[in-house]
Design a protein around this motif. Structure first.
Motif, PDB file in Angstrom:
ATOM      1  N   GLY A  55       0.808  -1.204   0.000  1.00 24.45           N
ATOM      2  CA  GLY A  55       0.000   0.000   0.000  1.00 24.45           C
ATOM      3  C   GLY A  55       0.846   1.261   0.000  1.00 24.45           C
ATOM      4  N   LEU A  56       1.966   1.247   0.730  1.00 28.83           N
ATOM      5  CA  LEU A  56       2.863   2.400   0.724  1.00 28.83           C
ATOM      6  C   LEU A  56       3.427   2.651  -0.669  1.00 28.83           C
ATOM      7  N   PHE A  57       3.748   1.582  -1.385  1.00 29.99           N
ATOM      8  CA  PHE A  57       4.243   1.737  -2.762  1.00 29.99           C
ATOM      9  C   PHE A  57       3.231   2.526  -3.598  1.00 29.99           C
ATOM     10  N   GLN A  59       0.934   4.534  -2.466  1.00 29.40           N
ATOM     11  CA  GLN A  59       0.889   5.893  -1.920  1.00 29.40           C
ATOM     12  C   GLN A  59       1.999   6.736  -2.552  1.00 29.40           C
ATOM     13  N   TRP A  60       3.205   6.170  -2.641  1.00 27.87           N
ATOM     14  CA  TRP A  60       4.329   6.894  -3.228  1.00 27.87           C
ATOM     15  C   TRP A  60       4.051   7.230  -4.694  1.00 27.87           C
ATOM     16  N   LEU A  61       3.494   6.265  -5.417  1.00 28.39           N
ATOM     17  CA  LEU A  61       3.171   6.511  -6.826  1.00 28.39           C
ATOM     18  C   LEU A  61       2.176   7.652  -6.961  1.00 28.39           C
ATOM     19  N   GLU A  62       1.127   7.613  -6.146  1.00 28.41           N
ATOM     20  CA  GLU A  62       0.077   8.627  -6.230  1.00 28.41           C
ATOM     21  C   GLU A  62       0.594  10.012  -5.858  1.00 28.41           C
ATOM     22  N   GLU A  63       1.509  10.083  -4.910  1.00 28.12           N
ATOM     23  CA  GLU A  63       2.017  11.372  -4.456  1.00 28.12           C
ATOM     24  C   GLU A  63       3.125  11.922  -5.343  1.00 28.12           C
ATOM     25  N   GLY A  64       3.762  11.068  -6.140  1.00 26.84           N
ATOM     26  CA  GLY A  64       4.805  11.516  -7.057  1.00 26.84           C
ATOM     27  C   GLY A  64       5.926  12.248  -6.343  1.00 26.84           C
ATOM     28  N   GLU A  65       6.280  13.409  -6.884  1.00 28.13           N
ATOM     29  CA  GLU A  65       7.384  14.189  -6.314  1.00 28.13           C
ATOM     30  C   GLU A  65       7.135  14.600  -4.863  1.00 28.13           C
ATOM     31  N   ALA A  67       5.908  12.679  -2.591  1.00 35.06           N
ATOM     32  CA  ALA A  67       5.892  11.487  -1.734  1.00 35.06           C
ATOM     33  C   ALA A  67       6.799  11.671  -0.529  1.00 35.06           C
ATOM     34  N   GLN A  68       6.302  11.256   0.608  1.00 38.50           N
ATOM     35  CA  GLN A  68       7.087  11.251   1.835  1.00 38.50           C
ATOM     36  C   GLN A  68       7.406   9.798   2.150  1.00 38.50           C
ATOM     37  N   MET A  69       8.668   9.455   2.017  1.00 38.05           N
ATOM     38  CA  MET A  69       9.072   8.064   2.226  1.00 38.05           C
ATOM     39  C   MET A  69       9.787   7.921   3.551  1.00 38.05           C
ATOM     40  N   PRO A  70       9.524   6.857   4.271  1.00 42.74           N
ATOM     41  CA  PRO A  70       8.634   5.768   3.907  1.00 42.74           C
ATOM     42  C   PRO A  70       7.152   6.088   4.095  1.00 42.74           C
ATOM     43  N   ASP A  71       6.830   7.039   4.966  1.00 39.60           N
ATOM     44  CA  ASP A  71       5.433   7.428   5.156  1.00 39.60           C
ATOM     45  C   ASP A  71       5.416   8.855   5.701  1.00 39.60           C
ATOM     46  N   HIS A  72       4.270   9.435   5.753  1.00 36.73           N
ATOM     47  CA  HIS A  72       4.133  10.809   6.221  1.00 36.73           C
ATOM     48  C   HIS A  72       4.674  10.954   7.644  1.00 36.73           C
ATOM     49  N   GLY A  73       5.625  11.853   7.811  1.00 29.89           N
ATOM     50  CA  GLY A  73       6.182  12.124   9.127  1.00 29.89           C
ATOM     51  C   GLY A  73       7.149  11.078   9.638  1.00 29.89           C
ATOM     52  N   VAL A  74       7.557  10.146   8.780  1.00 27.08           N
ATOM     53  CA  VAL A  74       8.450   9.058   9.199  1.00 27.08           C
ATOM     54  C   VAL A  74       9.711   9.096   8.345  1.00 27.08           C
ATOM     55  N   LYS A  75      10.869   8.969   8.997  1.00 25.00           N
ATOM     56  CA  LYS A  75      12.145   8.905   8.295  1.00 25.00           C
ATOM     57  C   LYS A  75      12.600   7.450   8.250  1.00 25.00           C
ATOM     58  N   TRP A  76      13.478   7.162   7.300  1.00 30.29           N
ATOM     59  CA  TRP A  76      13.952   5.782   7.145  1.00 30.29           C
ATOM     60  C   TRP A  76      14.602   5.262   8.427  1.00 30.29           C
ATOM     61  N   ASN A  77      15.228   6.117   9.196  1.00 29.89           N
ATOM     62  CA  ASN A  77      15.880   5.651  10.428  1.00 29.89           C
ATOM     63  C   ASN A  77      14.885   5.454  11.576  1.00 29.89           C
ATOM     64  N   GLN A  78      13.608   5.647  11.296  1.00 31.30           N
ATOM     65  CA  GLN A  78      12.557   5.452  12.298  1.00 31.30           C
ATOM     66  C   GLN A  78      11.699   4.219  12.004  1.00 31.30           C
ATOM     67  N   ARG A 101      -5.730  -9.481   2.835  1.00 33.69           N
ATOM     68  CA  ARG A 101      -5.066  -8.197   2.553  1.00 33.69           C
ATOM     69  C   ARG A 101      -3.821  -8.404   1.703  1.00 33.69           C
ATOM     70  N   LEU A 102      -3.056  -9.445   2.033  1.00 32.51           N
ATOM     71  CA  LEU A 102      -1.856  -9.720   1.248  1.00 32.51           C
ATOM     72  C   LEU A 102      -2.226 -10.111  -0.182  1.00 32.51           C
ATOM     73  N   ALA A 103      -3.197 -10.988  -0.330  1.00 37.41           N
ATOM     74  CA  ALA A 103      -3.613 -11.410  -1.672  1.00 37.41           C
ATOM     75  C   ALA A 103      -4.148 -10.226  -2.477  1.00 37.41           C
ATOM     76  N   ASP A 104      -4.927  -9.372  -1.848  1.00 34.47           N
ATOM     77  CA  ASP A 104      -5.454  -8.189  -2.531  1.00 34.47           C
ATOM     78  C   ASP A 104      -4.328  -7.238  -2.931  1.00 34.47           C
ATOM     79  N   GLY A 105      -3.384  -7.034  -2.034  1.00 37.94           N
ATOM     80  CA  GLY A 105      -2.245  -6.166  -2.342  1.00 37.94           C
ATOM     81  C   GLY A 105      -1.426  -6.711  -3.493  1.00 37.94           C
TER      82      GLY A 105
END
Length: 162
Positions: A55-57, A59-65, A67-78, A101-105
Motif C-alpha cells: 500500500g505504501l508503494f 501511496q508513493w506513486l500517487e504522491e509523485g514528487e 511522496a514522503q518516504m517511507p510514510d508521512h512524518g516518518v524517516k527511514w531511520n525510524q 489483505r496480502l492477496a489483494d495487495g
C-alpha cells in the motif's frame, strides 16, 4: 538474488515469490499464525506488515514528487518504531483478513505492473523516491518482502516444532 531489471523479470519474480509464500501460509492455523515469536511478532503481524508496504508503494506513486518516504512524518531511520506501530494499527485483523489483505495487495501490484512497460518501470528514478527505479521499489514492496516474510515464517515453524 539480483533485482529484476525489466518488466518481464519483475512479473516473474513477483508471481514466483508470492506463490511460494501463499503455499507456505495456506495451511497455518489461527493459533500458530497469532503466536508471538521473534520480538513477539507473529506470522499474522508479518503478513499484515508486508501488505501495508504494498500500500505504501501505491501511496508513493500517487504522491509523485511530493511522496514522503517511507510514510508521512516518518524517516527511514525510524522504521523500527514505525513497524511496531503497524502491529498496533492492525491488531484487530484476523489471520484470514491478513491473508486476504496480502492477496489483494499482490493482485493490485500485479495489475499495475502489467500496465507498465520497461521504460516506465526501469527508465529512471521514481518521482519522489531516493534514486531507485519504480520497478525496484515495486520489487522491494512485493517479492523482496515476500522472501523475507517466508524466511521469518520458516523460522517460526521450526521454533513451533521444537
Amino acid at each position: 538474488m539480483p533485482a529484476a531489471t525489466n518488466r518481464a523479470g519483475l512479473l516473474a519474480v513477483a508471481e514466483k515469490e508470492f506463490k511460494k509464500l501463499q503455499t507456505m501460509i495456506s495451511d497455518i492455523p489461527d493459533d500458530l499464525a497469532n503466536r508471538g515469536f521473534e520480538d513477539d511478532w507473529s506470522i499474522r503481524d508479518v503478513i499484515l506488515h508486508r501488505s501495508h508496504w504494498i500500500g505504501l508503494f501505491f501511496q508513493w506513486l500517487e504522491e509523485g514528487e511530493a511522496a514522503q518516504m517511507p510514510d508521512h512524518g516518518v524517516k527511514w531511520n525510524q522504521l523500527k518504531p514505525y513497524n511496531a506501530g503497524l502491529r498496533e494499527r492492525y491488531a484487530d485483523q484476523s489471520w484470514q483478513e491478513a491473508q486476504e489483505r496480502l492477496a489483494d495487495g499482490h493482485a493490485r501490484l500485479m495489475a499495475y505492473l502489467k500496465t507498465q512497460d520497461d521504460a516506465a518501470l526501469y527508465g529512471g528514478p521514481m518521482p519522489g523516491g531516493t534514486g531507485w527505479t519504480t520497478g525496484r521499489y515495486a520489487e522491494a514492496a512485493g517479492p523482496s518482502h515476500y522472501r523475507s516474510a517466508a524466511k521469518f515464517i520458516r523460522a517460526c515453524l521450526r521454533a513451533a516444532e521444537a
